[in-house]
Design a protein around this motif. Sequence first.
Motif, PDB file in Angstrom:
ATOM      1  N   CYS A  71      26.927  -7.105  -4.619  1.00  0.00           N
ATOM      2  CA  CYS A  71      27.415  -6.843  -3.207  1.00  0.00           C
ATOM      3  C   CYS A  71      26.499  -5.569  -2.654  1.00  0.00           C
ATOM      4  N   THR A  72      26.076  -4.874  -3.470  1.00  0.00           N
ATOM      5  CA  THR A  72      25.124  -3.764  -2.797  1.00  0.00           C
ATOM      6  C   THR A  72      23.698  -4.369  -2.089  1.00  0.00           C
ATOM      7  N   GLU A  73      23.322  -5.422  -2.724  1.00  0.00           N
ATOM      8  CA  GLU A  73      22.141  -5.798  -2.320  1.00  0.00           C
ATOM      9  C   GLU A  73      22.198  -6.710  -0.701  1.00  0.00           C
ATOM     10  N   SER A  74      23.537  -6.877  -0.531  1.00  0.00           N
ATOM     11  CA  SER A  74      23.806  -7.571   0.826  1.00  0.00           C
ATOM     12  C   SER A  74      22.991  -6.604   1.985  1.00  0.00           C
ATOM     13  N   ILE A  75      22.701  -5.406   1.741  1.00  0.00           N
ATOM     14  CA  ILE A  75      22.193  -4.593   2.800  1.00  0.00           C
ATOM     15  C   ILE A  75      20.839  -5.289   3.169  1.00  0.00           C
ATOM     16  N   TRP A  76      20.320  -6.072   2.166  1.00  0.00           N
ATOM     17  CA  TRP A  76      18.996  -6.789   2.720  1.00  0.00           C
ATOM     18  C   TRP A  76      19.371  -7.920   3.909  1.00  0.00           C
ATOM     19  N   LEU A  77      20.665  -8.261   3.903  1.00  0.00           N
ATOM     20  CA  LEU A  77      21.364  -9.111   4.852  1.00  0.00           C
ATOM     21  C   LEU A  77      21.555  -8.838   6.150  1.00  0.00           C
ATOM     22  N   SER A  78      21.509  -7.363   6.465  1.00  0.00           N
ATOM     23  CA  SER A  78      22.102  -6.458   7.670  1.00  0.00           C
ATOM     24  C   SER A  78      20.989  -6.990   8.602  1.00  0.00           C
ATOM     25  N   PRO A  79      21.262  -6.683   9.956  1.00  0.00           N
ATOM     26  CA  PRO A  79      20.238  -6.708  10.992  1.00  0.00           C
ATOM     27  C   PRO A  79      19.254  -5.588  10.936  1.00  0.00           C
ATOM     28  N   ILE A  89      19.800 -15.651   3.090  1.00  0.00           N
ATOM     29  CA  ILE A  89      21.061 -15.851   3.550  1.00  0.00           C
ATOM     30  C   ILE A  89      22.029 -15.440   2.332  1.00  0.00           C
ATOM     31  N   SER A  90      23.352 -15.460   2.547  1.00  0.00           N
ATOM     32  CA  SER A  90      24.430 -15.274   1.332  1.00  0.00           C
ATOM     33  C   SER A  90      25.057 -16.713   0.904  1.00  0.00           C
ATOM     34  N   ILE A  91      25.773 -16.536  -0.040  1.00  0.00           N
ATOM     35  CA  ILE A  91      26.451 -17.342  -0.606  1.00  0.00           C
ATOM     36  C   ILE A  91      27.532 -17.967   0.103  1.00  0.00           C
ATOM     37  N   ASN A  92      28.257 -16.956   1.009  1.00  0.00           N
ATOM     38  CA  ASN A  92      29.363 -17.296   1.993  1.00  0.00           C
ATOM     39  C   ASN A  92      28.484 -18.203   3.106  1.00  0.00           C
ATOM     40  N   ASP A  93      27.198 -17.703   3.766  1.00  0.00           N
ATOM     41  CA  ASP A  93      26.635 -18.594   4.707  1.00  0.00           C
ATOM     42  C   ASP A  93      26.574 -20.190   4.465  1.00  0.00           C
ATOM     43  N   ILE A  94      26.348 -20.419   3.164  1.00  0.00           N
ATOM     44  CA  ILE A  94      26.161 -21.794   2.353  1.00  0.00           C
ATOM     45  C   ILE A  94      27.344 -22.379   2.456  1.00  0.00           C
ATOM     46  N   ALA A 128      28.256 -23.278   5.895  1.00  0.00           N
ATOM     47  CA  ALA A 128      27.170 -24.318   6.523  1.00  0.00           C
ATOM     48  C   ALA A 128      27.700 -25.810   6.242  1.00  0.00           C
ATOM     49  N   PHE A 129      28.242 -25.695   4.850  1.00  0.00           N
ATOM     50  CA  PHE A 129      28.489 -27.120   4.265  1.00  0.00           C
ATOM     51  C   PHE A 129      29.773 -27.442   4.349  1.00  0.00           C
ATOM     52  N   ALA A 130      30.603 -26.726   5.090  1.00  0.00           N
ATOM     53  CA  ALA A 130      32.181 -26.880   4.805  1.00  0.00           C
ATOM     54  C   ALA A 130      32.485 -28.313   5.710  1.00  0.00           C
ATOM     55  N   LYS A 131      33.247 -29.204   5.064  1.00  0.00           N
ATOM     56  CA  LYS A 131      33.500 -30.401   5.634  1.00  0.00           C
ATOM     57  C   LYS A 131      34.311 -30.411   6.788  1.00  0.00           C
ATOM     58  N   ASP A 132      35.266 -29.303   7.121  1.00  0.00           N
ATOM     59  CA  ASP A 132      36.028 -29.528   8.316  1.00  0.00           C
ATOM     60  C   ASP A 132      35.130 -28.794   9.534  1.00  0.00           C
ATOM     61  N   ASP A 133      34.019 -28.307   9.094  1.00  0.00           N
ATOM     62  CA  ASP A 133      33.200 -27.716  10.132  1.00  0.00           C
ATOM     63  C   ASP A 133      34.003 -26.582  11.276  1.00  0.00           C
ATOM     64  N   ASP A 134      34.943 -25.892  10.355  1.00  0.00           N
ATOM     65  CA  ASP A 134      35.748 -25.072  11.430  1.00  0.00           C
ATOM     66  C   ASP A 134      34.834 -24.000  11.858  1.00  0.00           C
ATOM     67  N   SER A 135      35.403 -22.916  12.639  1.00  0.00           N
ATOM     68  CA  SER A 135      34.550 -21.771  12.890  1.00  0.00           C
ATOM     69  C   SER A 135      34.795 -20.862  11.819  1.00  0.00           C
ATOM     70  N   LEU A 136      33.963 -19.829  12.011  1.00  0.00           N
ATOM     71  CA  LEU A 136      34.177 -18.799  11.176  1.00  0.00           C
ATOM     72  C   LEU A 136      35.482 -18.227  10.607  1.00  0.00           C
ATOM     73  N   SER A 137      35.689 -18.013   9.431  1.00  0.00           N
ATOM     74  CA  SER A 137      37.036 -17.626   9.045  1.00  0.00           C
ATOM     75  C   SER A 137      37.410 -16.371   9.540  1.00  0.00           C
ATOM     76  N   LEU A 138      38.699 -15.880   9.399  1.00  0.00           N
ATOM     77  CA  LEU A 138      38.788 -14.451   9.943  1.00  0.00           C
ATOM     78  C   LEU A 138      38.063 -13.331   9.179  1.00  0.00           C
ATOM     79  N   ASN A 139      37.992 -13.650   7.919  1.00  0.00           N
ATOM     80  CA  ASN A 139      37.158 -12.605   6.975  1.00  0.00           C
ATOM     81  C   ASN A 139      35.958 -12.979   6.550  1.00  0.00           C
ATOM     82  N   TYR A 140      34.680 -12.245   6.650  1.00  0.00           N
ATOM     83  CA  TYR A 140      33.474 -12.800   5.968  1.00  0.00           C
ATOM     84  C   TYR A 140      33.130 -11.592   4.938  1.00  0.00           C
ATOM     85  N   LEU A 141      32.912 -12.089   3.607  1.00  0.00           N
ATOM     86  CA  LEU A 141      32.709 -11.148   2.615  1.00  0.00           C
ATOM     87  C   LEU A 141      31.257 -11.464   1.925  1.00  0.00           C
ATOM     88  N   PHE A 142      30.869 -10.755   0.869  1.00  0.00           N
ATOM     89  CA  PHE A 142      30.031 -10.828  -0.039  1.00  0.00           C
ATOM     90  C   PHE A 142      30.472 -10.329  -1.466  1.00  0.00           C
TER      91      PHE A 142
END
Length: 427
Positions: free
Chosen positions: A298-306, A316-321, A324-338
């Motif tokens: 998770c420390t290398e996620s600093i490369w993903l910061s603005p 991109i991160s694993i969570n982005d994948i 992106a490929f979620a079947k229900d195509d819902d909006s972003l969940s309440l919590n986003y993590l690395f």
Amino acid sequence: MNKFEIESCVKWIEDNNFRTVALQVPDEDLDKVQDLIDILTSSIHDRQIEIFLVGDGCSPCCNDLLNAQYCNAQGLIHFGHSCLSSSSDDNQQTIPIFYVFYQQSLPEDASNFLLTNQDDSKPYCLVFYDPCFRDAIEQHSPSSRFIFSKISSPHSTDPLDFSLYGRSANIPVPLDPSNYSIVFISHSKASLHNFALYFYAYDFRSFPSDSSISSKKVLSKRMYAIECARNASSFGLLTSSNSLLNLSTTILTLLDHIKKLFDQHNRQYYTYLMNTLSIAKMNNFERTVDAYVLCSSCTESIWLSPDYKQFNIPLISINDILHAFAKDDDSLSLNYLFDLRQILKTLKPIDENEKNENEENNALILKNPNALLLQQRDGANRGLDSSHAWWGLQITENISEMQINQSISELKEGKSGIAAGYTNEKF
């Protein structure tokens, strides 16, 4: 030398009967290493001990288990800040690790906030902090409103035992923005970025105050990354040796899940072992990879910061994948993590019977130790209709013979000079 907690280090070595130990010391303390080794060896009684210095093969906050293994160390003592990307609770490390976090006093504004806080807009305030503030936090008495996390990640099935990035807390009511405000006391910008993004929907406050970060800004970056994942046809899975050694089971399971996901959606993928990210390395595969997926600690996620915009190919991160490929195509969940361990807990099994009609094997094929056969990307793989033709920048289905034989305009020299004074300007 007090910050090195030498007595605790000696006790840990003697209790485990180690004869070979690796020390990982941050760069700013390398001038003190000789004194540290002399004191340690002289303090361990009735025994010969071998001590090695490691830490130049990874980020200072990650455990350098690779070099520790090279010197056959029985244990590793990690000095300084740690990202806590792995812990003894994971049972995934190859050798035991002892942490010395260089304890510090709380920033003045953080200490004043905890002592005199009048902000009671939420029933509870959940306090997280970097490991160097652990002892200072323990001096504050818990209250009915303030809930202080601990530096540990216990395995628990209790829904009120919350764990994230090596911190844990027992919370009185379920985690929800209407019930909790969040405070993070920061020493590392990477940790602050991770927590600000996870708690983007909460009333989030960080200390020191001058280290504040915009949750909306980091969330906007992730929205762009999810769109990059949806549009890409070829991915590069990035991991590192130290991440694999620290969280081997977690990372290998996640990689296997992502590969199945790519196979299901007919996407190409390549796996890269790259301990240090750089433009020069990543651009070697510019024609092969549309987006890189960071599968590391998770420390290398600093490369993903603005703050990091220098990569020519989207990172991109694993969570982005997964989004992106979620079947229900819902909006972003309440919590986003690395946090890879937490992501692993949220994975849903993939139905391997659901395949695309034009499914192909998109993995790398190893022909011999010195040559790789890479699948060529073509129009069909990108979803383009081969019947379409191009004329200039316009795509069209019907191009007349006259258009095909039409001569191309001759290139002519344009205006020259600097923006403030063209040589051919007309007023």
